[in-house]
Scaffold this motif. Sequence first.
Motif, PDB file in Angstrom:
ATOM      1  N   ARG A 386       9.324 -46.335  -9.582  1.00  0.00           N
ATOM      2  CA  ARG A 386       8.773 -47.596  -9.104  1.00  0.00           C
ATOM      3  C   ARG A 386       8.539 -47.511  -7.594  1.00  0.00           C
ATOM      4  N   ASP A 387       7.350 -47.932  -7.160  1.00  0.00           N
ATOM      5  CA  ASP A 387       6.976 -47.876  -5.741  1.00  0.00           C
ATOM      6  C   ASP A 387       7.200 -46.467  -5.191  1.00  0.00           C
ATOM      7  N   MET A 388       6.472 -45.514  -5.757  1.00  0.00           N
ATOM      8  CA  MET A 388       6.606 -44.127  -5.318  1.00  0.00           C
ATOM      9  C   MET A 388       6.385 -43.987  -3.818  1.00  0.00           C
ATOM     10  N   ASP A 389       5.341 -44.601  -3.291  1.00  0.00           N
ATOM     11  CA  ASP A 389       5.045 -44.450  -1.870  1.00  0.00           C
ATOM     12  C   ASP A 389       6.158 -45.014  -0.998  1.00  0.00           C
ATOM     13  N   GLY A 390       6.733 -46.131  -1.424  1.00  0.00           N
ATOM     14  CA  GLY A 390       7.845 -46.688  -0.670  1.00  0.00           C
ATOM     15  C   GLY A 390       9.048 -45.769  -0.677  1.00  0.00           C
ATOM     16  N   LEU A 391       9.319 -45.147  -1.823  1.00  0.00           N
ATOM     17  CA  LEU A 391      10.446 -44.222  -1.923  1.00  0.00           C
ATOM     18  C   LEU A 391      10.195 -42.975  -1.086  1.00  0.00           C
ATOM     19  N   LEU A 392       8.984 -42.449  -1.130  1.00  0.00           N
ATOM     20  CA  LEU A 392       8.652 -41.279  -0.314  1.00  0.00           C
ATOM     21  C   LEU A 392       8.822 -41.595   1.172  1.00  0.00           C
ATOM     22  N   ALA A 393       8.380 -42.769   1.564  1.00  0.00           N
ATOM     23  CA  ALA A 393       8.529 -43.157   2.969  1.00  0.00           C
ATOM     24  C   ALA A 393      10.004 -43.267   3.351  1.00  0.00           C
ATOM     25  N   GLU A 394      10.808 -43.793   2.436  1.00  0.00           N
ATOM     26  CA  GLU A 394      12.240 -43.910   2.713  1.00  0.00           C
ATOM     27  C   GLU A 394      12.889 -42.531   2.824  1.00  0.00           C
ATOM     28  N   MET A 395      12.526 -41.615   1.937  1.00  0.00           N
ATOM     29  CA  MET A 395      13.069 -40.264   2.008  1.00  0.00           C
ATOM     30  C   MET A 395      12.666 -39.585   3.304  1.00  0.00           C
ATOM     31  N   SER A 396      11.420 -39.775   3.712  1.00  0.00           N
ATOM     32  CA  SER A 396      10.958 -39.191   4.967  1.00  0.00           C
ATOM     33  C   SER A 396      11.726 -39.779   6.146  1.00  0.00           C
ATOM     34  N   ARG A 397      11.893 -41.089   6.142  1.00  0.00           N
ATOM     35  CA  ARG A 397      12.590 -41.768   7.242  1.00  0.00           C
ATOM     36  C   ARG A 397      14.052 -41.338   7.328  1.00  0.00           C
ATOM     37  N   ARG A 398      14.693 -41.204   6.184  1.00  0.00           N
ATOM     38  CA  ARG A 398      16.110 -40.812   6.166  1.00  0.00           C
ATOM     39  C   ARG A 398      16.304 -39.310   6.343  1.00  0.00           C
ATOM     40  N   GLY A 399      15.241 -38.546   6.212  1.00  0.00           N
ATOM     41  CA  GLY A 399      15.371 -37.094   6.257  1.00  0.00           C
ATOM     42  C   GLY A 399      16.009 -36.525   5.013  1.00  0.00           C
ATOM     43  N   VAL A 400      15.782 -37.163   3.868  1.00  0.00           N
ATOM     44  CA  VAL A 400      16.301 -36.652   2.593  1.00  0.00           C
ATOM     45  C   VAL A 400      15.389 -35.534   2.112  1.00  0.00           C
ATOM     46  N   ALA A 401      15.908 -34.337   2.021  1.00  0.00           N
ATOM     47  CA  ALA A 401      15.109 -33.184   1.618  1.00  0.00           C
ATOM     48  C   ALA A 401      15.029 -33.092   0.100  1.00  0.00           C
ATOM     49  N   VAL A 402      13.969 -32.478  -0.383  1.00  0.00           N
ATOM     50  CA  VAL A 402      13.843 -32.210  -1.814  1.00  0.00           C
ATOM     51  C   VAL A 402      13.867 -30.701  -2.019  1.00  0.00           C
ATOM     52  N   GLU A 403      14.708 -30.272  -2.952  1.00  0.00           N
ATOM     53  CA  GLU A 403      14.881 -28.851  -3.266  1.00  0.00           C
ATOM     54  C   GLU A 403      13.918 -28.521  -4.410  1.00  0.00           C
ATOM     55  N   ILE A 404      12.850 -27.812  -4.086  1.00  0.00           N
ATOM     56  CA  ILE A 404      11.802 -27.515  -5.054  1.00  0.00           C
ATOM     57  C   ILE A 404      12.065 -26.151  -5.697  1.00  0.00           C
ATOM     58  N   ALA A 405      12.158 -26.154  -7.027  1.00  0.00           N
ATOM     59  CA  ALA A 405      12.335 -24.917  -7.791  1.00  0.00           C
ATOM     60  C   ALA A 405      11.135 -24.802  -8.733  1.00  0.00           C
ATOM     61  N   LEU A 406      10.085 -24.153  -8.272  1.00  0.00           N
ATOM     62  CA  LEU A 406       8.818 -24.135  -9.012  1.00  0.00           C
ATOM     63  C   LEU A 406       8.958 -23.485 -10.379  1.00  0.00           C
ATOM     64  N   THR A 407       9.626 -22.351 -10.449  1.00  0.00           N
ATOM     65  CA  THR A 407       9.774 -21.672 -11.737  1.00  0.00           C
ATOM     66  C   THR A 407      10.621 -22.502 -12.688  1.00  0.00           C
ATOM     67  N   SER A 408      11.692 -23.078 -12.191  1.00  0.00           N
ATOM     68  CA  SER A 408      12.560 -23.890 -13.038  1.00  0.00           C
ATOM     69  C   SER A 408      11.803 -25.074 -13.617  1.00  0.00           C
ATOM     70  N   SER A 409      11.016 -25.766 -12.795  1.00  0.00           N
ATOM     71  CA  SER A 409      10.232 -26.895 -13.301  1.00  0.00           C
ATOM     72  C   SER A 409       9.237 -26.444 -14.358  1.00  0.00           C
ATOM     73  N   HIS A 410       8.741 -25.242 -14.200  1.00  0.00           N
ATOM     74  CA  HIS A 410       7.785 -24.709 -15.171  1.00  0.00           C
ATOM     75  C   HIS A 410       8.460 -24.400 -16.501  1.00  0.00           C
ATOM     76  N   VAL A 411       9.559 -23.638 -16.466  1.00  0.00           N
ATOM     77  CA  VAL A 411      10.154 -23.190 -17.726  1.00  0.00           C
ATOM     78  C   VAL A 411      10.928 -24.294 -18.433  1.00  0.00           C
ATOM     79  N   ILE A 412      11.491 -25.249 -17.688  1.00  0.00           N
ATOM     80  CA  ILE A 412      12.279 -26.322 -18.309  1.00  0.00           C
ATOM     81  C   ILE A 412      11.399 -27.499 -18.721  1.00  0.00           C
ATOM     82  N   LEU A 413      10.495 -27.896 -17.826  1.00  0.00           N
ATOM     83  CA  LEU A 413       9.720 -29.121 -18.053  1.00  0.00           C
ATOM     84  C   LEU A 413       8.259 -28.860 -18.396  1.00  0.00           C
ATOM     85  N   GLY A 414       7.809 -27.622 -18.216  1.00  0.00           N
ATOM     86  CA  GLY A 414       6.399 -27.331 -18.450  1.00  0.00           C
ATOM     87  C   GLY A 414       5.498 -27.852 -17.353  1.00  0.00           C
ATOM     88  N   VAL A 415       6.051 -28.132 -16.167  1.00  0.00           N
ATOM     89  CA  VAL A 415       5.281 -28.692 -15.055  1.00  0.00           C
ATOM     90  C   VAL A 415       4.985 -27.585 -14.052  1.00  0.00           C
TER      91      VAL A 415
END
Length: 524
Positions: A386-415
Amino acid sequence: MRRRIWIAALLLVAAAVLVRLIVVAQDFPGVATAARLETLRADPPRLRAFLAPMPKGADLHTHLSGAVYAERLIGFAAADGLCLRTADMTLVPPPPGAAPGAACGPDGGLVPVAEAIAGWRGQGIYDRMVNAFSMRWFVPSGAVPSGHDQFFSTFSRFNAATGGADFELTLARLADMTVDQLRQYDAEKVQYAELMATLFEGEDRRRMAQVVSAAAGDRPVIEVDPAVLLAALKANGLDDLVAGRARQLTALIARIDALRACDGGRTKPGCGVAFRYIAQINRNGAPAEVFAQTALSAALVRAASAIVAGINYVGPEDFQVARRDYRTHMGWVGFLAGTDVPVALHAGELWLGLVPPDDLDFHIRAAVEMAGARRIGHGTAIAFERDMDGLLAEMSRRGVAVEIALTSSHVILGVRGHAHPILTYLAAGVPVVLATDDAGVSRIDLTNEFVRAALEQGVDYARLKAFAHAAIAHAFLPEADKARERERLDAAFAAFEQDVAGTMPLPARVAAVLRAAFGFGAGR
């Protein structure tokens, strides 16, 4: 008069061009390195060879047992005298009271691992074990219909080789696995790692869970004030248990140091990598167990922060317990971790169809706002919040990092590809780091994730370099340690870029400067 105006204008343009060229040339090694990457996009083997020696900063999201390749786990199992249950290719301890010469008992379905893989006939069993412990050659079937199911089922199959419920054996295996991973990281220019591991197992955890259940009385644990539950744990030995575990971990570090046998210059394999553990908590246990393990883990960080840097919840986020208790779990983490225990959380490791829509629209936000997560693991389902843009802005403001695992997202979720939200996070100014998740299960390394970012996401060299710096910036380290790691990373990049630039012929150098100065072929 008009001629003078044109001459003046041309001189101004020429001066601007010259200034731009001078500015770009001042960072010629970096410019040349960026240009070199662009020339390799159509040549994946050479791109891989180019990125392998590139400094990568840190791997902040890796499960230690899942990082170890199956071949090593099989070696542990054979050395420890474990048995193989051939029906489902699962490692199990020898049954109690097994007779001499029949280490795995009379059941023909249990065979010693060392015996099962011996000789040329054992190669077939060996191959099946590797496949069962990883994603190698996975093909969906009626029994295991998805990469998600195969991925998460591997851990129960090889768990006995990592120590299982025996914490003394677990400590020994933690040392072996840690040293293995540090050597691997050293080889691919990773200078720091945070290794997720379960640090409270067996009888101690069960006893603390019983204390929680008793404190709840006739009420469900999730309805009881967490302060009441924590007080009960403290009154029943939580602090003593944590102090004892801290002493064990101090001995573990000494054992790891002995295995590494580092020289003064720390040039031996694995000696160039600093590390901490992240205490992982199984989110799919009974509420009493989850609360007890969270309380123990948070207290352990406070007692041994030089060894255990933070906490994280693990286990499939789509399982029914994780879904049912998600908000309760986030509240518990926020209460027990407070502001002094660093928190990283698997959140949004979901996708449309895997769970009902109402499980997709709040997990990342709750991890950030309720649990106080400083890093989000995966975050794949950000588009459904809900309110993706608001959440992204909050993460940016707080400096909350996202740990991206491209292969894992592919093999587990198909993304994969542009369905993955990595570019969405970057565009919103959210700090991004690349991570392996479970390198052994996925049969990858961290270099592979940098290659995927370049090839599948179009990420350029400057952004890859920023990923490495972000990994150090968002490590759960004291500021003085971060400063030292930043200095190491800056020196490593300077050496890497000088080496790349030094191999380029003059025409390529000129082309690199012109491209950087005037935007020819600029990437993301």
